[in-house]
Design a protein around this motif. Structure first.
Motif, PDB file in Angstrom:
ATOM      1  N   ASN A  51      14.683 -24.488 -67.637  1.00 34.53           N
ATOM      2  CA  ASN A  51      14.302 -25.409 -68.725  1.00 34.53           C
ATOM      3  C   ASN A  51      13.737 -26.719 -68.178  1.00 34.53           C
ATOM      4  OD1 ASN A  51      15.049 -23.656 -70.747  1.00 34.53           O
ATOM      5  ND2 ASN A  51      17.071 -24.546 -71.046  1.00 34.53           N
ATOM      6  N   LEU A  56      11.108 -28.255 -70.791  1.00 40.97           N
ATOM      7  CA  LEU A  56      11.749 -28.094 -72.094  1.00 40.97           C
ATOM      8  C   LEU A  56      12.923 -29.045 -72.219  1.00 40.97           C
ATOM      9  CD1 LEU A  56      11.789 -24.175 -72.233  1.00 40.97           C
ATOM     10  CD2 LEU A  56      10.226 -25.705 -73.441  1.00 40.97           C
ATOM     11  N   ASP A  57      13.350 -29.575 -71.079  1.00 39.20           N
ATOM     12  CA  ASP A  57      14.493 -30.486 -71.040  1.00 39.20           C
ATOM     13  C   ASP A  57      14.236 -31.496 -69.913  1.00 39.20           C
ATOM     14  OD1 ASP A  57      16.913 -31.515 -71.778  1.00 39.20           O
ATOM     15  OD2 ASP A  57      18.099 -29.750 -71.216  1.00 39.20           O
ATOM     16  N   ARG A  76       7.658 -36.120 -75.660  1.00 40.66           N
ATOM     17  CA  ARG A  76       7.654 -34.807 -76.310  1.00 40.66           C
ATOM     18  C   ARG A  76       6.234 -34.229 -76.384  1.00 40.66           C
ATOM     19  NH1 ARG A  76      10.548 -32.670 -80.911  1.00 40.66           N
ATOM     20  NH2 ARG A  76      11.939 -34.431 -80.767  1.00 40.66           N
ATOM     21  N   LYS A  77       5.296 -35.097 -76.768  1.00 39.01           N
ATOM     22  CA  LYS A  77       3.913 -34.647 -76.934  1.00 39.01           C
ATOM     23  C   LYS A  77       3.261 -34.342 -75.581  1.00 39.01           C
ATOM     24  CE  LYS A  77       0.143 -35.954 -79.998  1.00 39.01           C
ATOM     25  NZ  LYS A  77      -0.416 -37.000 -80.817  1.00 39.01           N
ATOM     26  N   ALA A  80       4.642 -31.107 -74.286  1.00 38.34           N
ATOM     27  CA  ALA A  80       4.051 -29.949 -74.985  1.00 38.34           C
ATOM     28  C   ALA A  80       2.648 -29.670 -74.452  1.00 38.34           C
ATOM     29  CB  ALA A  80       4.011 -30.215 -76.487  1.00 38.34           C
ATOM     30  N   ALA A  81       1.869 -30.725 -74.310  1.00 40.98           N
ATOM     31  CA  ALA A  81       0.492 -30.567 -73.819  1.00 40.98           C
ATOM     32  C   ALA A  81       0.493 -30.008 -72.389  1.00 40.98           C
ATOM     33  CB  ALA A  81      -0.233 -31.904 -73.881  1.00 40.98           C
ATOM     34  N   ARG A  83       2.867 -28.164 -70.937  1.00 42.85           N
ATOM     35  CA  ARG A  83       3.285 -26.755 -70.980  1.00 42.85           C
ATOM     36  C   ARG A  83       2.110 -25.870 -71.397  1.00 42.85           C
ATOM     37  NH1 ARG A  83       7.985 -28.892 -73.568  1.00 42.85           N
ATOM     38  NH2 ARG A  83       7.143 -28.334 -75.612  1.00 42.85           N
ATOM     39  N   GLY A  84       1.381 -26.336 -72.412  1.00 40.96           N
ATOM     40  CA  GLY A  84       0.261 -25.546 -72.919  1.00 40.96           C
ATOM     41  C   GLY A  84      -0.847 -25.366 -71.894  1.00 40.96           C
ATOM     42  N   PHE A  89       5.486 -18.815 -70.369  1.00 43.93           N
ATOM     43  CA  PHE A  89       6.917 -18.504 -70.551  1.00 43.93           C
ATOM     44  C   PHE A  89       7.100 -17.045 -70.944  1.00 43.93           C
ATOM     45  CE2 PHE A  89       6.725 -23.047 -71.098  1.00 43.93           C
ATOM     46  CZ  PHE A  89       7.909 -23.520 -70.538  1.00 43.93           C
ATOM     47  N   PHE A  91      10.427 -14.693 -72.233  1.00 45.34           N
ATOM     48  CA  PHE A  91      11.810 -14.878 -72.682  1.00 45.34           C
ATOM     49  C   PHE A  91      12.583 -13.559 -72.649  1.00 45.34           C
ATOM     50  CE2 PHE A  91       9.022 -17.901 -74.849  1.00 45.34           C
ATOM     51  CZ  PHE A  91       9.615 -19.119 -74.530  1.00 45.34           C
ATOM     52  N   ASN A  95      10.564 -12.903 -77.790  1.00 45.57           N
ATOM     53  CA  ASN A  95      10.065 -14.008 -78.636  1.00 45.57           C
ATOM     54  C   ASN A  95       8.603 -13.871 -79.043  1.00 45.57           C
ATOM     55  OD1 ASN A  95      12.599 -14.859 -77.855  1.00 45.57           O
ATOM     56  ND2 ASN A  95      12.041 -17.023 -77.714  1.00 45.57           N
ATOM     57  N   ILE A 113      -3.298 -23.735 -78.971  1.00 43.30           N
ATOM     58  CA  ILE A 113      -3.078 -24.742 -77.936  1.00 43.30           C
ATOM     59  C   ILE A 113      -4.383 -25.110 -77.245  1.00 43.30           C
ATOM     60  CG2 ILE A 113      -1.841 -25.210 -75.762  1.00 43.30           C
ATOM     61  CD1 ILE A 113       0.153 -22.953 -77.211  1.00 43.30           C
TER      62      ILE A 113
ATOM     63  N   THR B 316       9.863 -21.185 -79.697  1.00 42.99           N
ATOM     64  CA  THR B 316       8.856 -20.470 -78.904  1.00 42.99           C
ATOM     65  C   THR B 316       7.494 -21.167 -79.019  1.00 42.99           C
ATOM     66  OG1 THR B 316      10.023 -18.429 -79.360  1.00 42.99           O
ATOM     67  CG2 THR B 316       7.799 -18.207 -78.493  1.00 42.99           C
ATOM     68  N   ALA B 318       6.933 -24.271 -79.690  1.00 42.84           N
ATOM     69  CA  ALA B 318       6.994 -25.533 -78.943  1.00 42.84           C
ATOM     70  C   ALA B 318       6.944 -25.268 -77.442  1.00 42.84           C
ATOM     71  CB  ALA B 318       8.255 -26.303 -79.318  1.00 42.84           C
ATOM     72  N   ALA B 319       7.679 -24.241 -76.981  1.00 41.12           N
ATOM     73  CA  ALA B 319       7.709 -23.930 -75.549  1.00 41.12           C
ATOM     74  C   ALA B 319       6.320 -23.547 -75.054  1.00 41.12           C
ATOM     75  CB  ALA B 319       8.696 -22.802 -75.285  1.00 41.12           C
ATOM     76  N   LEU B 320       5.579 -22.814 -75.874  1.00 39.00           N
ATOM     77  CA  LEU B 320       4.234 -22.387 -75.448  1.00 39.00           C
ATOM     78  C   LEU B 320       3.245 -23.549 -75.435  1.00 39.00           C
ATOM     79  CD1 LEU B 320       3.850 -18.966 -77.314  1.00 39.00           C
ATOM     80  CD2 LEU B 320       4.515 -19.357 -74.958  1.00 39.00           C
ATOM     81  N   GLY B 321       3.666 -24.686 -75.995  1.00 35.55           N
ATOM     82  CA  GLY B 321       2.810 -25.877 -75.920  1.00 35.55           C
ATOM     83  C   GLY B 321       2.192 -26.293 -77.234  1.00 35.55           C
ATOM     84  N   LEU B 323       1.619 -28.353 -80.288  1.00 35.33           N
ATOM     85  CA  LEU B 323       1.953 -29.760 -80.544  1.00 35.33           C
ATOM     86  C   LEU B 323       2.747 -29.879 -81.846  1.00 35.33           C
ATOM     87  CD1 LEU B 323      -1.420 -31.445 -79.543  1.00 35.33           C
ATOM     88  CD2 LEU B 323       0.704 -31.393 -78.234  1.00 35.33           C
ATOM     89  N   PRO B 324       3.645 -30.901 -81.913  1.00 30.73           N
ATOM     90  CA  PRO B 324       4.483 -31.054 -83.109  1.00 30.73           C
ATOM     91  C   PRO B 324       3.670 -31.114 -84.401  1.00 30.73           C
ATOM     92  CG  PRO B 324       5.223 -32.542 -81.383  1.00 30.73           C
ATOM     93  CD  PRO B 324       3.977 -31.899 -80.877  1.00 30.73           C
ATOM     94  N   PRO B 410      12.711 -28.042 -78.186  1.00 32.93           N
ATOM     95  CA  PRO B 410      12.484 -26.621 -77.883  1.00 32.93           C
ATOM     96  C   PRO B 410      13.682 -25.966 -77.197  1.00 32.93           C
ATOM     97  CG  PRO B 410      10.965 -28.069 -76.669  1.00 32.93           C
ATOM     98  CD  PRO B 410      11.659 -28.897 -77.680  1.00 32.93           C
ATOM     99  N   VAL B 411      14.355 -26.723 -76.343  1.00 35.12           N
ATOM    100  CA  VAL B 411      15.472 -26.129 -75.603  1.00 35.12           C
ATOM    101  C   VAL B 411      16.617 -25.767 -76.550  1.00 35.12           C
ATOM    102  CG1 VAL B 411      16.601 -28.333 -74.974  1.00 35.12           C
ATOM    103  CG2 VAL B 411      16.827 -26.344 -73.470  1.00 35.12           C
TER     104      VAL B 411
END
Lengths: 236, 417
Positions: A51, A56-57, A76-77, A80-81, A83-84, A89, A91, A95, A113, B316, B318-321, B323-324, B410-411
């Protein structure tokens, strides 16, 4: 340059007023295009570590650099960007989005994304489907796929954005042994083909044999790192 | 955006029964509002039409202070010839005045040579009165049931239905009207009963009718004074605007003491039906509020359940990226489409209902008026309004659950069981 650099990486949770030290000062580096497993019993900190690497954390202490970027304090943003753009990932429970077909599930990161154009998307999704051997099943919804097929779609979805790093948390836990080995070998083939680094966690000894480097975690500490002999897994 | 819509619609279809039931509830609310608005609007318009076109007229001008003492029909508050001429000048110049008619209101005693009772009379200029109140002749019952030629002739009287029944007066009978004038002297005249008129809602709805010349003779009025001037405008929808234009012009007329000479009122100030009309409006608004509550609660409920059931999916995404903002958009679009589809279906069923109500004509009685026909209709503006409210409330109801989804860590979401 190493793809992942962890220095004194620690994570502490407070659960019910009690402090839980999930990771205790980890130091390691992961090279590009490697095939790495983190193993250890339940509660050893594997998922927490993945994570953190997956943004993610956030770590409580220490330094973490992923794909050349310091990720400790991403918003957070930003996370996310990042990660994208850089991470994929896979799971344990696959998922996949149940309302999307296999094709659309793989297409999801390119649409939502990366905002790729339609023709590029189609080409890349078909290539990913072909790479994981799921071209025939592209129009099926997840409900109509077996566990192994779902995980193949998940692998394709992780790879379609051409990430530098794919993180897989217990990717074979819901699969039978034969399918689990097939999925792990597929992941390794993908690493060979695309040069993507794979980091996965597992406590299945037959799967961990497939890794090139196996890091063992116990009680949040990295107690050993084994490198496999050439042409085989960590245990030869 | 197309993909966000695609995913949102598929998620709605994923829980078919729940989506159907929620959509059904909203649709029923929309249909109820459309049908109620159509029926109540038709009833209101018809009643206002009845009152203004067959008795009251759309506006009236009086000498200042007359309306507050209208029940006693005071003759000393009549407009003299000069004042009436001033009013006429203003009305003639106004392009939106279709017609106006002078009236004299008086009270008197009616006798059929056996019994005597009091009567309220409306003395009219028949040729001009029918232009101001085109439906007034429809209220008059003729003996042979045929159409009368002209509203009233000199020497004739139209008797209110209730009075005629109580005194057993019939068309063609001779009656005597005795009235006292402003100075208190009494005079009487014979009249031939020219017809019986149906009663209407309100005090002015139970008046007899005589010719204005007869009223002047009865009251021994030398000059052409009038009690009120009844007005009809070219477009009823412009009534308030015309009123607003006339009021200041009339206000310019002052008596030697500097006080206003005239007062002008629309039908709303003169008829008690306005209270019923306001009640109808209130009920329509209540129906709309109930519909809004239905939409708000049902969409909020569905979207909250939807978010709760899809926590891992949200993790999922959110994890994949994702945006909120896009996660939020997915849920808002889902709520929006639920509302939009329900509004469209509700509008179609509502319009079909209005059509059927017009095909199977609804007739009813109101007060002493029988066989009234309802012709429900609903304007496109109403449909847009109802649909707009449903869609807007759907979006608003989706915002909180959507925001909650977009703010999930996400976690935590991935670990949700």
């Amino acid at each position: 340059m190493s793809l992942v650099i962890a220095k004194d990486l620690s994570k502490t949770y407070v659960s019910g007023g009690v402090e839980v030290k999930a990771l205790k000062g980890l130091n390691f580096e992961i090279e590009p295009a490697s095939f790495i497993s983190f193993v250890g019993p339940s509660g050893s900190g594997k998922t927490t570590l993945l994570n953190l690497i997956g943004c993610l954390d956030k770590p409580t202490r220490g330094q973490l650099v992923v794909a050349g970027r310091q990720v400790n304090d991403l918003s957070r943003k930003e996370a996310a960007a990042f990660r994208g753009q850089a991470l994929g990932f896979i799971f344990q429970a696959f998922n996949l989005f149940p309302v999307l077909t296999a094709f659309e599930n793989i297409e999801y990161p390119l649409v939502m994304i990366k905002s790729e154009n339609k023709s590029n998307r189609k080409e890349r999704v078909l290539k990913a489907l072909e790479a994981v051997g799921m071209l025939e099943q592209k129009d099926k919804y997840p409900d109509h796929l077996s566990g192994g097929q779902k995980q193949r779609v998940a692998v394709a979805r992780a790879l379609v954005i051409q990430p530098k790093l794919v993180l897989a948390d217990e990717p074979t836990a819901n699969l039978d042994q034969k399918t689990a080995l097939n999925v792990i070998r597929l992941m390794r083939d993908m690493r060979d083909e695309f040069g993507t680094t794979f980091i996965f966690s597992t406590h299945d000894p037959r799967v961990m044999d497939e890794a090139e480097v196996t890091h063992t975690l116990v009680d949040g500490m990295l107690i050993s790192s084994e490198t496999a002999s050439a042409g085989g897994g960590a245990n030869g | 955006m197309g993909n966000v819509i695609k995913i949102a619609i598929r998620n709605l279809m994923r829980y078919k029964r729940r989506t159907f039931l929620t959509s059904l509830l909203i649709t029923v609310g929309v249909v109820a509002v459309i049908l109620f608005s159509g029926l109540s609007g038709s009833f209101k318009a018809m009643m206002i039409g009845q009152i203004t076109d067959s008795n009251l007229a759309q506006m009236q001008i009086h000498k200042k202070g007359y309306v507050s003492s209208i029940d006693s029909m005071p003759l000393d508050l009549n407009l003299n010839q000069k004042a009436y001429a001033g009013v006429e000048n203003i009305l003639k110049e106004h392009p939106e005045i279709e017609a106006y008619a002078p009236r004299i209101k008086l009270g008197g005693m009616l006798s059929n040579f056996t019994e005597t009772t009091s009567i309220r009379l409306n003395a009219v200029d028949p040729a001009r009165e029918v232009k101001v109140c085109p439906a007034i002749e429809e209220r008059i019952k003729s003996k042979n049931g045929g159409k009368r030629s002209g509203l009233i002739k000199e020497g004739e009287i139209i008797i209110p239905e209730k009075l005629a029944k109580g005194m057993m007066i019939k068309e063609g009978d001779t009656v005597v009207i005795v009235a006292h004038n402003r100075e208190g002297s009494v005079n009487g005249l014979n009249f031939s009963v020219g017809g019986i008129i149906e009663d209407l809602l309100g005090p002015q709805g139970k008046e007899g009718i005589i010719h204005i010349n007869d009223a002047r003779a009865l009251l021994r009025v030398e000059e052409k004074e009038v009690t009120e001037v009844a007005i009809r405008v070219t477009k009823f929808s412009r009534l308030d605007a015309v009123f607003a234009g006339l009021a200041p012009k009339l206000h310019e007329f002052r008596n030697p003491k500097g006080k206003a000479v005239f007062e002008i009122h629309t039908w709303e100030k003169l008829s008690p039906f306005v209270n019923i009309a306001n009640m109808i409006d209130l009920m329509t608004i209540s129906m709309k509020i109930i519909m809004i509550a239905i939409v708000l609660i049902s969409i909020l409920n569905v979207m909250m359940m939807s978010v709760y059931e899809r926590v891992r999916e949200i993790g999922t995404m959110a994890a994949l990226g994702t945006l909120p903002g896009k996660i939020m958009a997915l849920f808002v679009v889902e709520g929006l489409f639920l509302g939009l589809i329900s509004a469209v279906v509700g509008n179609l069923i509502g319009l079909a209902g209005i059509y059927l109500l017009n095909v199977y004509q609804i007739r009813f009685s109101f007060g002493r008026m029988d066989n009234l026909l309802l012709s429900p209709e609903v304007g496109f503006a109403d449909l847009y309004w109802v649909s707009g409210i449903v869609v807007l409330v759907s979006v608003l109801a989706s915002l909180q659950p959507a925001y909650k989804a977009s703010r999930m860590e996400p976690v935590d979401a991935l670990g949700h069981v």
